[in-house]
Design an enzyme around this catalytic site. Sequence first.
Site, mmCIF file in Angstrom:
data_model
loop_
_atom_site.group_PDB
_atom_site.id
_atom_site.type_symbol
_atom_site.label_atom_id
_atom_site.label_comp_id
_atom_site.label_asym_id
_atom_site.label_seq_id
_atom_site.Cartn_x
_atom_site.Cartn_y
_atom_site.Cartn_z
ATOM 1 N N GLY A 40 2.482 2.530 10.756
ATOM 2 C CA GLY A 40 3.780 3.498 10.759
ATOM 3 C C GLY A 40 4.563 4.298 11.623
ATOM 4 C CG HIS A 68 -6.463 2.204 4.861
ATOM 5 N ND1 HIS A 68 -5.567 2.990 6.326
ATOM 6 C CD2 HIS A 68 -5.438 1.243 4.998
ATOM 7 C CE1 HIS A 68 -3.737 2.560 6.698
ATOM 8 N NE2 HIS A 68 -3.810 1.308 5.915
ATOM 9 C CD GLU A 88 -2.662 5.379 6.881
ATOM 10 O OE1 GLU A 88 -2.588 5.736 5.599
ATOM 11 O OE2 GLU A 88 -1.556 5.368 7.433
ATOM 12 N N GLY A 140 3.197 -1.077 4.360
ATOM 13 C CA GLY A 140 2.464 0.514 4.015
ATOM 14 C C GLY A 140 4.267 1.203 3.318
ATOM 15 C CG ASN A 150 -1.819 1.247 1.971
ATOM 16 O OD1 ASN A 150 -1.788 1.689 0.887
ATOM 17 N ND2 ASN A 150 -2.641 1.195 2.444
ATOM 18 C CD1 TRP A 151 3.645 1.514 -2.713
ATOM 19 C CD2 TRP A 151 3.222 2.471 -5.076
ATOM 20 N NE1 TRP A 151 4.621 0.526 -3.919
ATOM 21 C CE2 TRP A 151 4.433 1.373 -5.157
ATOM 22 C CE3 TRP A 151 3.289 3.535 -5.745
ATOM 23 C CZ2 TRP A 151 5.082 1.293 -6.442
ATOM 24 C CZ3 TRP A 151 3.893 2.946 -7.634
ATOM 25 C CH2 TRP A 151 4.840 2.255 -7.203
ATOM 26 C CE LYS A 152 -0.191 3.286 4.974
ATOM 27 N NZ LYS A 152 -0.338 3.026 6.640
ATOM 28 C CD GLU A 172 -3.321 -2.327 7.740
ATOM 29 O OE1 GLU A 172 -1.703 -2.358 7.246
ATOM 30 O OE2 GLU A 172 -3.689 -1.160 7.451
ATOM 31 C CB SER A 187 5.148 -1.672 12.140
ATOM 32 O OG SER A 187 5.051 -0.015 12.175
HETATM 33 P P1 13P Z 1 3.105 0.742 7.997
HETATM 34 O O1 13P Z 1 3.518 -0.722 7.372
HETATM 35 O O2 13P Z 1 3.963 2.122 6.809
HETATM 36 O O3 13P Z 1 2.903 0.907 9.229
HETATM 37 O O4 13P Z 1 1.330 0.776 7.249
HETATM 38 C C1 13P Z 1 1.114 -0.504 7.287
HETATM 39 C C2 13P Z 1 -0.489 0.848 6.902
HETATM 40 O O5 13P Z 1 -1.580 1.110 6.853
HETATM 41 C C3 13P Z 1 -0.863 -0.550 5.786
HETATM 42 O O6 13P Z 1 -1.544 -0.312 4.995
#
Ligand code: 13P
Length: 335
Positions: free
Chosen positions: A255, A179, A181, A318, A92-94, A249, A297
């Site tokens: 993060g 998600h 976020e 992420g 997930n590149w966000k 998650e 993470s």
């Molecule tokens: P991180 O791997 O940066 O913690 O993010 C996890 C995430 O939100 C994947 O969707």
Amino acid sequence: MRTPAYSSRCAGWPRTLRAMARRSSTSVSRAEGRRSLSIEATVWRFLCLRADPLAALQRQGRHREKPRPRRGFFVPKKCYIVLVKKRLVVGNWKMYITQADDARDFALALRRKTRGLSGVDVLLAPPHTLIPAVEEVLESSSIRVGAQAISAYADEKHTGDISGAMLKDAGASFAIIGHSERRAAGESDALVREELLRAVEAGLTPILCIGEKERTRDADHFSYVEEQLNSALKDMPKNSLKKLIIAYEPVWAIGKSAADAMKPSDVHEMTIFIRKMLTELLDRKMALRTPVLYGGSVEPGNAVELLKEGGVAGFLVGHASADVDSFVAIIKACK
Ligand code: 13P
């Protein structure tokens, strides 16, 4: 002596479970310093040892073999036949990668570095704007491209939204749904359910994200996750959820770095809980087939441990998915 939370928390459980909880709560109060939420933890651990064939298979490293049946009171013998699919790693590149040129370079490198790798499916979710560019590069590879979000609405009057049909047209084959976020930005459980329906209607593989915001002494995370699953999946037509993927998650673990990720044993506990919920909401066969991923993470440094001890089918990655070497290392850890 029982912990005070024992009687209220265990009321309504089947007799055998209550007996186990009673035993575990006794040992909890004897072992100083251990928290009372271990009642559930101990029960789930017991269930996992006795009754989770998938976990047993994974622990033994014999994913395709039929294990020697153990005497379990919880899962009928039928369930020992488990169809373990390939491992799954979703990037997930966000908004880490934002430019089409960078996205193409990444996709090319990923394709090259994963050529010939077997035993693991790789999925990549770039920002919407980069889906066509990435799909163009990965089209002839086995890596699938998808979307980080999907509109909850079926009609056209939604400025700025991107529907399932539009995502398909852009080259997406799956969509991440709910998600944390996006939930934090205002998406309710009801909206997430609509998004799931839209993804199914469009023929996209839905990756449903769930996870508690925090962990408290009262073990609220179980009911939090239960509510999210109930709201999204209850009374859904089962046929529509054959391709469903669950991504667990925990928000508090997202993060950060490998050191701050969830402990593999806790991941395992939640995996079992989620699969139990899926058994109730879908059916046992589907519950055993539905991949449960972990996200939060995940880095090359903790991927192997999380996979082996966490009982998950793979990861939703992420920040580490935006660095091609880290992402490939995680993929290789899942082989
Ligand atoms: P991180 O791997 O940066 O913690 O993010 C996890 C995430 O939100 C994947 O969707």
